[in-house]
Design a protein around this motif. Structure first.
Motif, short mmCIF file in Angstrom:
data_model
loop_
_atom_site.label_atom_id
_atom_site.label_comp_id
_atom_site.label_asym_id
_atom_site.label_seq_id
_atom_site.Cartn_x
_atom_site.Cartn_y
_atom_site.Cartn_z
N GLN A 5 2.61 -10.90 2.22
CA GLN A 5 2.36 -10.53 0.94
C GLN A 5 3.45 -9.38 0.60
OE1 GLN A 5 1.20 -6.42 1.84
NE2 GLN A 5 -0.04 -6.02 -0.65
N PRO A 6 3.95 -8.33 1.41
CA PRO A 6 5.07 -7.29 0.67
C PRO A 6 5.76 -8.51 -0.15
CG PRO A 6 5.39 -7.28 3.29
CD PRO A 6 3.80 -8.22 3.28
N LYS A 59 5.15 -9.29 -3.62
CA LYS A 59 4.33 -8.20 -4.37
C LYS A 59 5.77 -7.24 -4.96
CE LYS A 59 3.23 -3.22 -3.29
NZ LYS A 59 2.25 -2.57 -4.55
N ASP A 60 7.30 -7.02 -4.38
CA ASP A 60 8.01 -7.46 -3.95
C ASP A 60 8.50 -7.75 -5.68
OD1 ASP A 60 8.69 -5.11 -2.85
OD2 ASP A 60 9.88 -6.12 -1.28
#
Ligand SMILES: [Mn+2]
Length: 359
Positions: free
Chosen positions: A350-351, A354-355
């Motif tokens: 997920q991160p 997102k990045d």
């Protein structure tokens, strides 16, 4: 013959009315096995203690979602409880009951009412729970919150102490199964079990002769047994979604190999397409994780927009996921990968996404 739990449940629907006072016993919004079993058994206990309180168990999810909790489907069936008897979120309009002045609410397996149900908070009259006490309920409520392994333990204790004549195998199948699943078969190494769970389970086994190990093994198996679910339900069983900038992305965790999934549904792409459209997603991933016999991760990518698809694939291939294209012949436009880096779970992916999409 006096009433037993099953006949109590059989009469529920015909006894329900918005025009008389009702005590609704309800578990948390996640509606795990403990929440459902606590609601049903606690309502039965309240009925035995004081039938005039008119208790009704409520399973706090839509009926259509129940089949996703495969361990619950198994356990209620094992206990001889016909699922058609149970009342689900759409069966009782709690706000209507509150407005007619007829609602008392008992929360089990949670003590902070769900955010969607906050408007009911002043009707809470009782709580039985094992989570950290958030003290957000009315001070007049009758509260029993203890850090045991399962809320079902607290209810089992009440039966053992005050209603031992009403202890039956169906009731105990529900309670014992839940205690065992929540405490990983009372295993101290799992860090969940307390002395109280152990005592309640031992007392139930002694009275009913239920086989602890067989019950636990079956439940554990059924929890991961997704063979009854079609593609659409496999995707939504354990699903999360996020908005990354302008990109809406959904990720379902699927507990079986892609190869097995395709055997059952040769047209996964069609199911993915329906899922994507219904939720207005730009990207749909399925993260397949399973043990057969080695722990293995795989990834299914479904993106309709070609430009977004190639941009996303190019990015994923540069990450440390260790993606390896699987050689699977499939008509549709799903892409299939082996994910060699077993450390990249959904929480970790997920991160990264997102990045990438928000930079
Ligand atoms: Mn619980």
């Amino acid at each position: 013959m006096s009433k037993d739990m099953i006949s109590f449940l059989e009469e529920l629907k015909s006894n329900f009315s918005y025009d008389k006072p009702v005590t609704v016993v309800m578990g948390n919004e996640a509606a795990d096995l403990d929440s459902m079993v606590s609601a049903v058994t606690c309502a039965w206990y309240l009925y035995l203690s004081d039938a005039s309180s008119n208790p009704f168990p409520l399973i706090n999810i839509p009926r259509a979602d129940f089949k996703l909790r495969t361990e619950a489907v198994f356990l209620f069936n094992e206990a001889g409880v016909n699922l058609d008897l149970l009342m689900f979120a759409e069966d009782i309009d709690l706000l209507r009951l509150k407005e007619s002045g007829n609602l008392k609410l008992v929360l089990v397996d949670h003590n902070k009412i769900g955010s969607d149900q906050e408007n009911l908070i002043d009707t809470v009259t009782g709580i039985i729970d094992h989570h950290a006490d958030e003290k957000t309920y009315p001070s007049s409520a009758d509260v029993d919150i203890r850090p045991v392994g399962s809320a079902s333990t607290i209810i089992a204790e009440s039966f053992l102490k005050n209603q031992s004549n009403s202890i039956t195998t169906p009731l105990c199948t529900l309670l014992l199964g839940t205690i065992l699943l929540d405490t990983v078969n009372l295993d101290p190494a799992a860090g969940r079990v307390t002395d109280d769970d152990e005592k309640a389970a031992a007392a139930i086994v002694k009275i009913t002769g239920l086989d602890q190990k067989i019950l636990f093994d079956k439940l554990q198996f059924e929890k991961f047994n997704v063979s009854s679910l079609g593609s659409y339900d496999l995707l939504r069983k354990d699903y999360k979604e996020w908005q990354f900038g302008s990109v809406k992305c959904g990720i379902g965790a699927v507990l079986q190999p892609i190869e097995k999934w395709i055997q059952k549904d040769p047209d996964i792409s069609k199911a993915c397409d329906r899922y994507l459209s219904e939720r207005n997603l730009d990207i749909l991933f399925a993260m397949n994780a399973f043990t057969a016999p080695e722990f293995t991760r795989q990834l299914v990518v479904y993106i309709k927009d070609e430009a977004l698809r190639s941009r996303t694939i190019d990015f994923l291939e540069t990450t440390e996921m260790g993606l390896e294209k699987l050689d699977i012949d499939n008509e549709g436009s799903c892409l299939f990968y082996n994910q060699k880096n077993l450390g990249i779970s959904r929480k970790k992916l997920q991160p990264l996404l997102k990045d990438f999409f928000e930079k």
